[in-house]
Write a protein that holds these residues in place. Structure first.
Motif, PDB file in Angstrom:
ATOM      1  N   ALA A 212       6.115   3.794   0.015  1.00 46.74           N
ATOM      2  CA  ALA A 212       7.280   3.964  -0.861  1.00 46.74           C
ATOM      3  C   ALA A 212       7.245   5.247  -1.676  1.00 46.74           C
ATOM      4  N   GLN A 213       6.066   5.836  -1.831  1.00 47.35           N
ATOM      5  CA  GLN A 213       5.978   7.039  -2.675  1.00 47.35           C
ATOM      6  C   GLN A 213       4.746   7.853  -2.321  1.00 47.35           C
ATOM      7  N   GLY A 214       4.581   8.969  -3.000  1.00 40.85           N
ATOM      8  CA  GLY A 214       3.361   9.771  -2.931  1.00 40.85           C
ATOM      9  C   GLY A 214       2.947  10.142  -1.518  1.00 40.85           C
ATOM     10  N   ILE A 215       1.662  10.012  -1.261  1.00 40.93           N
ATOM     11  CA  ILE A 215       1.089  10.439   0.016  1.00 40.93           C
ATOM     12  C   ILE A 215       1.653   9.616   1.178  1.00 40.93           C
ATOM     13  N   GLY A 216       1.841   8.309   0.953  1.00 44.04           N
ATOM     14  CA  GLY A 216       2.356   7.440   2.022  1.00 44.04           C
ATOM     15  C   GLY A 216       3.740   7.867   2.480  1.00 44.04           C
ATOM     16  N   VAL A 233       5.571   0.232   5.017  1.00 46.36           N
ATOM     17  CA  VAL A 233       5.169  -1.013   4.342  1.00 46.36           C
ATOM     18  C   VAL A 233       4.918  -0.747   2.865  1.00 46.36           C
ATOM     19  N   ASP A 234       5.420  -1.633   2.013  1.00 44.27           N
ATOM     20  CA  ASP A 234       5.058  -1.568   0.588  1.00 44.27           C
ATOM     21  C   ASP A 234       5.409  -2.899  -0.073  1.00 44.27           C
ATOM     22  N   LEU A 235       5.057  -3.015  -1.342  1.00 45.51           N
ATOM     23  CA  LEU A 235       5.353  -4.235  -2.106  1.00 45.51           C
ATOM     24  C   LEU A 235       6.857  -4.433  -2.233  1.00 45.51           C
ATOM     25  N   LEU A 256       5.620  -6.110   2.185  1.00 46.85           N
ATOM     26  CA  LEU A 256       4.393  -6.877   2.445  1.00 46.85           C
ATOM     27  C   LEU A 256       3.370  -6.518   1.377  1.00 46.85           C
ATOM     28  N   ASP A 257       2.828  -7.559   0.719  1.00 47.83           N
ATOM     29  CA  ASP A 257       1.661  -7.343  -0.130  1.00 47.83           C
ATOM     30  C   ASP A 257       0.463  -7.421   0.809  1.00 47.83           C
ATOM     31  N   ILE A 258      -0.204  -6.282   1.014  1.00 48.08           N
ATOM     32  CA  ILE A 258      -1.255  -6.255   2.043  1.00 48.08           C
ATOM     33  C   ILE A 258      -2.455  -7.127   1.687  1.00 48.08           C
ATOM     34  N   HIS A 283      -3.750   3.239   7.049  1.00 50.11           N
ATOM     35  CA  HIS A 283      -4.059   2.440   5.861  1.00 50.11           C
ATOM     36  C   HIS A 283      -4.065   3.384   4.664  1.00 50.11           C
ATOM     37  N   ASN A 284      -2.920   3.475   3.998  1.00 48.29           N
ATOM     38  CA  ASN A 284      -2.779   4.427   2.899  1.00 48.29           C
ATOM     39  C   ASN A 284      -2.688   3.765   1.530  1.00 48.29           C
ATOM     40  N   ALA A 285      -2.130   2.544   1.450  1.00 45.62           N
ATOM     41  CA  ALA A 285      -1.930   1.911   0.135  1.00 45.62           C
ATOM     42  C   ALA A 285      -3.260   1.871  -0.607  1.00 45.62           C
ATOM     43  N   ASN A 349     -15.459   0.967  -8.915  1.00 44.57           N
ATOM     44  CA  ASN A 349     -14.681   0.128  -7.991  1.00 44.57           C
ATOM     45  C   ASN A 349     -14.011   0.978  -6.907  1.00 44.57           C
ATOM     46  N   TYR A 350     -13.352   2.041  -7.347  1.00 46.21           N
ATOM     47  CA  TYR A 350     -12.594   2.909  -6.431  1.00 46.21           C
ATOM     48  C   TYR A 350     -13.553   3.637  -5.477  1.00 46.21           C
ATOM     49  N   ALA A 351     -14.630   4.210  -6.035  1.00 42.77           N
ATOM     50  CA  ALA A 351     -15.568   4.969  -5.188  1.00 42.77           C
ATOM     51  C   ALA A 351     -16.228   4.050  -4.162  1.00 42.77           C
ATOM     52  N   SER A 353     -14.914   1.359  -2.885  1.00 35.58           N
ATOM     53  CA  SER A 353     -13.917   1.023  -1.849  1.00 35.58           C
ATOM     54  C   SER A 353     -13.690   2.196  -0.901  1.00 35.58           C
ATOM     55  N   LYS A 354     -13.683   3.415  -1.443  1.00 33.19           N
ATOM     56  CA  LYS A 354     -13.374   4.589  -0.609  1.00 33.19           C
ATOM     57  C   LYS A 354     -14.571   5.020   0.231  1.00 33.19           C
ATOM     58  N   ALA A 355     -15.795   4.702  -0.238  1.00 35.63           N
ATOM     59  CA  ALA A 355     -16.965   4.906   0.626  1.00 35.63           C
ATOM     60  C   ALA A 355     -16.967   3.830   1.699  1.00 35.63           C
ATOM     61  N   PHE A 382      -8.012  16.460  -5.089  1.00 37.34           N
ATOM     62  CA  PHE A 382      -6.968  16.304  -6.108  1.00 37.34           C
ATOM     63  C   PHE A 382      -5.610  16.591  -5.478  1.00 37.34           C
ATOM     64  N   VAL A 383      -4.726  15.585  -5.509  1.00 38.74           N
ATOM     65  CA  VAL A 383      -3.394  15.746  -4.920  1.00 38.74           C
ATOM     66  C   VAL A 383      -2.351  15.429  -5.984  1.00 38.74           C
ATOM     67  N   GLU A 384      -1.291  16.225  -6.023  1.00 39.41           N
ATOM     68  CA  GLU A 384      -0.248  16.061  -7.048  1.00 39.41           C
ATOM     69  C   GLU A 384       0.625  14.843  -6.724  1.00 39.41           C
ATOM     70  N   THR A 385       0.266  13.699  -7.283  1.00 37.58           N
ATOM     71  CA  THR A 385       1.060  12.479  -7.068  1.00 37.58           C
ATOM     72  C   THR A 385       1.152  11.699  -8.376  1.00 37.58           C
ATOM     73  N   ALA A 386       1.867  10.564  -8.315  1.00 39.12           N
ATOM     74  CA  ALA A 386       1.979   9.695  -9.492  1.00 39.12           C
ATOM     75  C   ALA A 386       0.603   9.237  -9.951  1.00 39.12           C
TER      76      ALA A 386
HETATM   77  N1  LIG Z   1      -3.429  11.200  -5.318  1.00 39.44           N
HETATM   78  C1  LIG Z   1      -4.657  11.636  -5.093  1.00 39.44           C
HETATM   79  O1  LIG Z   1      -5.090  12.648  -5.664  1.00 39.44           O
HETATM   80  C2  LIG Z   1      -5.549  10.922  -4.120  1.00 39.44           C
HETATM   81  C3  LIG Z   1      -6.838  11.440  -3.924  1.00 39.44           C
HETATM   82  C4  LIG Z   1      -7.686  10.802  -3.039  1.00 39.44           C
HETATM   83  C5  LIG Z   1      -7.250   9.688  -2.356  1.00 39.44           C
HETATM   84  N2  LIG Z   1      -5.995   9.184  -2.540  1.00 39.44           N
HETATM   85  C6  LIG Z   1      -5.623   7.991  -1.787  1.00 39.44           C
HETATM   86  O2  LIG Z   1      -4.404   8.225  -1.089  1.00 39.44           O
HETATM   87  C7  LIG Z   1      -3.657   7.002  -1.017  1.00 39.44           C
HETATM   88  C8  LIG Z   1      -2.251   7.201  -1.573  1.00 39.44           C
HETATM   89  O3  LIG Z   1      -2.364   7.691  -2.902  1.00 39.44           O
HETATM   90  P1  LIG Z   1      -1.083   8.046  -3.805  1.00 39.44           P
HETATM   91  O4  LIG Z   1      -1.567   8.992  -4.823  1.00 39.44           O
HETATM   92  O5  LIG Z   1       0.060   8.409  -2.953  1.00 39.44           O
HETATM   93  O6  LIG Z   1      -0.841   6.630  -4.512  1.00 39.44           O
HETATM   94  P2  LIG Z   1       0.466   6.031  -5.210  1.00 39.44           P
HETATM   95  O7  LIG Z   1      -0.007   5.174  -6.336  1.00 39.44           O
HETATM   96  O8  LIG Z   1       1.455   7.118  -5.512  1.00 39.44           O
HETATM   97  O9  LIG Z   1       1.086   5.112  -4.042  1.00 39.44           O
HETATM   98  C9  LIG Z   1       0.377   3.997  -3.526  1.00 39.44           C
HETATM   99  C10 LIG Z   1       1.386   3.050  -2.888  1.00 39.44           C
HETATM  100  O10 LIG Z   1       0.651   1.892  -2.440  1.00 39.44           O
HETATM  101  C11 LIG Z   1       1.442   0.761  -2.739  1.00 39.44           C
HETATM  102  N3  LIG Z   1       0.615  -0.457  -2.866  1.00 39.44           N
HETATM  103  C12 LIG Z   1      -0.289  -0.730  -3.831  1.00 39.44           C
HETATM  104  N4  LIG Z   1      -0.784  -1.968  -3.660  1.00 39.44           N
HETATM  105  C13 LIG Z   1      -0.179  -2.489  -2.564  1.00 39.44           C
HETATM  106  C14 LIG Z   1      -0.262  -3.747  -1.895  1.00 39.44           C
HETATM  107  N5  LIG Z   1      -1.063  -4.709  -2.332  1.00 39.44           N
HETATM  108  N6  LIG Z   1       0.500  -3.938  -0.801  1.00 39.44           N
HETATM  109  C15 LIG Z   1       1.333  -2.967  -0.348  1.00 39.44           C
HETATM  110  N7  LIG Z   1       1.451  -1.758  -0.937  1.00 39.44           N
HETATM  111  C16 LIG Z   1       0.713  -1.531  -2.051  1.00 39.44           C
HETATM  112  C17 LIG Z   1       2.096   1.110  -4.059  1.00 39.44           C
HETATM  113  O11 LIG Z   1       3.237   0.268  -4.322  1.00 39.44           O
HETATM  114  C18 LIG Z   1       2.458   2.562  -3.858  1.00 39.44           C
HETATM  115  O12 LIG Z   1       3.738   2.729  -3.293  1.00 39.44           O
HETATM  116  C19 LIG Z   1      -4.459   5.951  -1.785  1.00 39.44           C
HETATM  117  O13 LIG Z   1      -5.252   5.212  -0.878  1.00 39.44           O
HETATM  118  C20 LIG Z   1      -5.336   6.797  -2.670  1.00 39.44           C
HETATM  119  O14 LIG Z   1      -6.496   6.126  -3.046  1.00 39.44           O
HETATM  120  C21 LIG Z   1      -5.140   9.785  -3.429  1.00 39.44           C
END
Ligand SMILES: NC(=O)c1ccc[n+]([C@@H]2O[C@H](COP(=O)([O-])OP(=O)(O)OC[C@H]3O[C@@H](n4cnc5c(N)ncnc54)[C@H](O)[C@@H]3O)[C@@H](O)[C@H]2O)c1
Length: 444
Positions: A212-216, A233-235, A256-258, A283-285, A349-351, A353-355, A382-386
């Motif tokens: 729905a937003q950002g990288i996805g 797919v998103d919430l 879908l809530d994954i 798998h981006n969420a 928690n995040y590190a 999960s990502k490892a 570092f990526v410019e997102t929410a």
């Molecule tokens: N932004 C960064 O700098 C950065 C850096 C490293 C890794 N990442 C990874 O890249 C991916 C995308 O990051 P982003 O910055 O675009 O994030 P974001 O918060 O902008 O978007 C994440 C999306 O995932 C959805 N989501 C969350 N929980 C969910 C669920 N249970 N079911 C379905 N959808 C769900 C959210 O609704 C949201 O639309 C993530 O896995 C993040 O960890 C981001």
């Protein structure tokens, strides 16, 4: 929330801001060369330099020319600045051969154009036969990582390790790394092996979670660019935004809530029934709940592990369990993070999960190989997102500058890497982690 703007970079790129930054010796991040439809592959001629036997030099020159590049016969054959410099060091086996690289490479590197690309071809260290050969092939990593730090004006430098069985599979990764699509990939090492099976011919279907937003959302757009139907797919709470993205890319939306218990079967059922299976799974969420480890409560710990690690594992198991849900040659791409490689204060928690997802793709890759498929991870910096917009000002500003390109990446930079790994062009890339971080110092 909209993505933040890098106001500092804009200020120092021209006029008084540029002059001030120059006087203070402050970072002056270049505007990166990114993909534009119809733009040429390179901004100047390419040159292919051979070292030792240089077994790939002729193929590389032919491929670059076929992709529209003007290939110079030798560095001294043109006065222009080079859009790409490719050094074939894959047959270098001795310290004397290693030492001989400087002479052709230094003058070519000096003349790298704005947004130019250097790709060094090496061998797979484990495939070398002597201690000396292993040492000099490893030495290429130090060379490439240093040139990445010394490159100017948005230039990038990467190492492709070419396996003995790679053959034509080298072409796709090479073309990706010299292209504008790899704008934020620098200082990285990618291995190319034998090509896995071709994907099922005909229209491709991809599923992208968190679209729905950002990288996805950017991943959905870049995948759709090559005609792939994207199931976004998103919430359900993100419904309106998700519909907008799905419409924009000519795909479809799936609420879908994954983490839901029924998510794996619901996704497999949807993909089988509506699309006859899926070719690409992204798998981006992902979520963050930052706190120091001792202050992290049960909910903050498990919710991040659930969304970022458990859900991808369960969704993939669900697809593997349903005959035909993953089509032949299916490719899985998992979003990791450089914080999963380096660790990050306040992100246990995040590190974790990502490892964890890096372990996931390595093991999953072996499993998918049986059906011609592959799994890889992309680790953004570092990526410019929410997500990064929520960071406090100072860590955010620091996060942007601690990489060789001195700026944050854009969602599209990560999306280009994901789309490359999902593409038949990456048939020889499997079980790997590609960092898209501008050569961030973290975990380097
Ligand atoms: N932004 C960064 O700098 C950065 C850096 C490293 C890794 N990442 C990874 O890249 C991916 C995308 O990051 P982003 O910055 O675009 O994030 P974001 O918060 O902008 O978007 C994440 C999306 O995932 C959805 N989501 C969350 N929980 C969910 C669920 N249970 N079911 C379905 N959808 C769900 C959210 O609704 C949201 O639309 C993530 O896995 C993040 O960890 C981001």
């Amino acid at each position: 929330m909209s993505a933040p703007v890098d106001a500092y970079a804009q200020f120092v790129r021209q006029g008084p801001g540029a002059a001030l930054a120059r006087r203070l010796g402050a970072p002056r991040p270049a505007a990166l060369r990114r993909f534009r439809p119809g733009a040429p592959l390179l901004t100047g001629p390419a040159v292919v330099i051979g070292a030792a036997a240089a077994p790939h030099a002729d193929d590389v020159a032919r491929w670059l020319a076929a992709a529209g590049a003007d290939v110079a016969a030798a560095p001294e054959a043109t006065e222009e600045r080079f859009g790409a410099v490719v050094l074939d060091a894959s047959a270098v086996r001795t310290t004397a051969e290693l030492a001989s690289l400087r002479e052709p490479l230094a003058p070519a590197f000096r003349r790298l154009a704005v947004g130019g690309r250097v790709v060094v071809l090496g061998a797979v260290v484990a495939e070398t036969a002597t201690v000396e050969a292993a040492a000099v092939q490893q030495a290429l990593e130090g060379l490439v990582r240093t040139l990445g730090k010394e490159a100017r004006s948005g230039g990038t430098v990467n190492l492709l390790r070419v396996g003995e069985a790679a053959g034509q599979a080298l072409r796709g990764p090479l073309e990706f790394l010299v292209s504008a699509r790899a704008a934020f990939v620098s200082g990285q090492v990618l291995e190319v092996g034998a090509a896995r099976a071709a994907q099922t011919p005909g229209a491709r279907t991809a599923v992208v979670t968190g679209a729905a937003q950002g990288i996805g959302a950017a991943i959905a757009e870049v995948l759709a660019r090559s005609g792939t139907h994207v199931v976004c797919v998103d919430l359900a709470a993100q419904g309106e935004q998700l519909a907008r993205i799905a419409n924009r890319v000519g795909g479809s939306a799936l609420h879908l809530d994954i983490t839901a218990g029924t998510a794996p079967s619901a996704l497999a059922e949807h993909l089988l029934r509506r699309h006859g299976g899926v070719d690409v799974v992204v798998h981006n969420a992902g979520i963050t709940r930052d706190r120091s480890f001792v202050n992290l409560d049960e909910g903050g710990w498990t919710s991040v592990l659930d969304v970022n690690l458990r859900a991808p594992l369960r969704l993939t198991d669900g697809l593997l369990a349903r005959e035909g849900a993953l089509r032949r040659g299916a490719r899985v791409v998992q979003l990791s993070s450089i914080n999963g490689i380096a660790g990050a204060k306040g992100q246990a928690n995040y590190a974790a999960s990502k490892a964890g997802v890096i372990g996931m793709v390595r093991a999953l890759d072996t499993r998918l190989a049986a059906n011609g498929g592959a799994a890889n991870a992309v680790a953004p910096g570092f990526v410019e997102t929410a997500m990064t917009a929520r960071m406090p000002l100072l860590p955010r500003e620091l996060g942007r500058r601690v990489n060789s390109l001195q700026q944050g990446g854009l969602p599209v930079d990560v999306a280009e890497a994901v789309a490359f790994l999902a593409d038949p062009a990456a048939a020889g890339v499997s079980g790997q982690v590609l960092r898209v971080c501008g050569q961030n110092l973290l975990g380097a």
